[in-house]
Scaffold this active site. Sequence first.
Site, mmCIF file in Angstrom:
data_model
loop_
_atom_site.group_PDB
_atom_site.id
_atom_site.type_symbol
_atom_site.label_atom_id
_atom_site.label_comp_id
_atom_site.label_asym_id
_atom_site.label_seq_id
_atom_site.Cartn_x
_atom_site.Cartn_y
_atom_site.Cartn_z
ATOM 1 N N HIS A 60 0.856 -1.184 0.000
ATOM 2 C CA HIS A 60 0.000 0.000 0.000
ATOM 3 C C HIS A 60 0.892 1.234 0.000
ATOM 4 O O HIS A 60 2.034 1.196 0.480
ATOM 5 C CB HIS A 60 -0.888 0.023 1.239
ATOM 6 C CG HIS A 60 -1.958 -1.023 1.248
ATOM 7 N ND1 HIS A 60 -3.086 -0.917 2.033
ATOM 8 C CD2 HIS A 60 -2.080 -2.197 0.584
ATOM 9 C CE1 HIS A 60 -3.856 -1.974 1.852
ATOM 10 N NE2 HIS A 60 -3.258 -2.768 0.981
ATOM 11 N N GLU A 62 0.953 3.848 1.831
ATOM 12 C CA GLU A 62 1.426 4.241 3.159
ATOM 13 C C GLU A 62 2.592 3.383 3.627
ATOM 14 O O GLU A 62 3.579 3.884 4.177
ATOM 15 C CB GLU A 62 0.302 4.130 4.199
ATOM 16 C CG GLU A 62 -0.926 4.936 3.888
ATOM 17 C CD GLU A 62 -2.003 4.113 3.167
ATOM 18 O OE1 GLU A 62 -1.699 3.455 2.150
ATOM 19 O OE2 GLU A 62 -3.153 4.133 3.619
ATOM 20 N N CYS A 90 -6.314 1.780 5.782
ATOM 21 C CA CYS A 90 -6.959 0.525 6.166
ATOM 22 C C CYS A 90 -6.400 0.056 7.515
ATOM 23 O O CYS A 90 -5.469 0.672 8.051
ATOM 24 C CB CYS A 90 -6.689 -0.522 5.085
ATOM 25 S SG CYS A 90 -4.967 -1.115 5.070
ATOM 26 N N CYS A 93 -2.524 -0.533 7.471
ATOM 27 C CA CYS A 93 -1.770 0.716 7.416
ATOM 28 C C CYS A 93 -1.922 1.521 8.704
ATOM 29 O O CYS A 93 -0.958 2.120 9.184
ATOM 30 C CB CYS A 93 -2.188 1.534 6.202
ATOM 31 S SG CYS A 93 -1.715 0.746 4.641
#
Length: 158
Positions: A60, A62, A90, A93
């Site tokens: 992801h 992040e 999410c 993260c």
Amino acid sequence: MLENPIYINHKKWMNRALELAENAGKAAEIPVGAVIINSQNELIAEGENRRERDNDPTAHAEIIALRLAGKRLQNWHLNDCTLYVTLEPCPMCAGAITQSRLKLLVYGADDPKTGAIRTVANIPDSACSFHKLSVLGGILETPCRQQLQSWFAQRRNR
């Protein structure tokens, strides 16, 4: 009426995150971008979604930015840093963000399906989080949301 200089700065970095998200979308990734700056307002790391390209469920935006920031600073404690991300993080993260001890998280659009900062869950304020994260949501919310909605609409029409 003049805009607040702090808000102008938040918009600057969120615009950079939107550019990264656009790159991800062009590469057939869900368009999410992330930027990390230090206390001197200097860019120290960037990330964009790379799950499809890297065949990595943890890739992801992040997570990529957090990894790069730790390497650049040679320290996993990101206490004086701010993370800008176009979509509310999410659960994975959000956990990584709290573990990194970021000073501030700034995000664009809420995620009504998996948002783990304020929308569906609140990991930073939960009992499982030892670090109290400052959060600012809704910076450039409309362009962040429109970018995602447009990308998903294009995918459905194929």
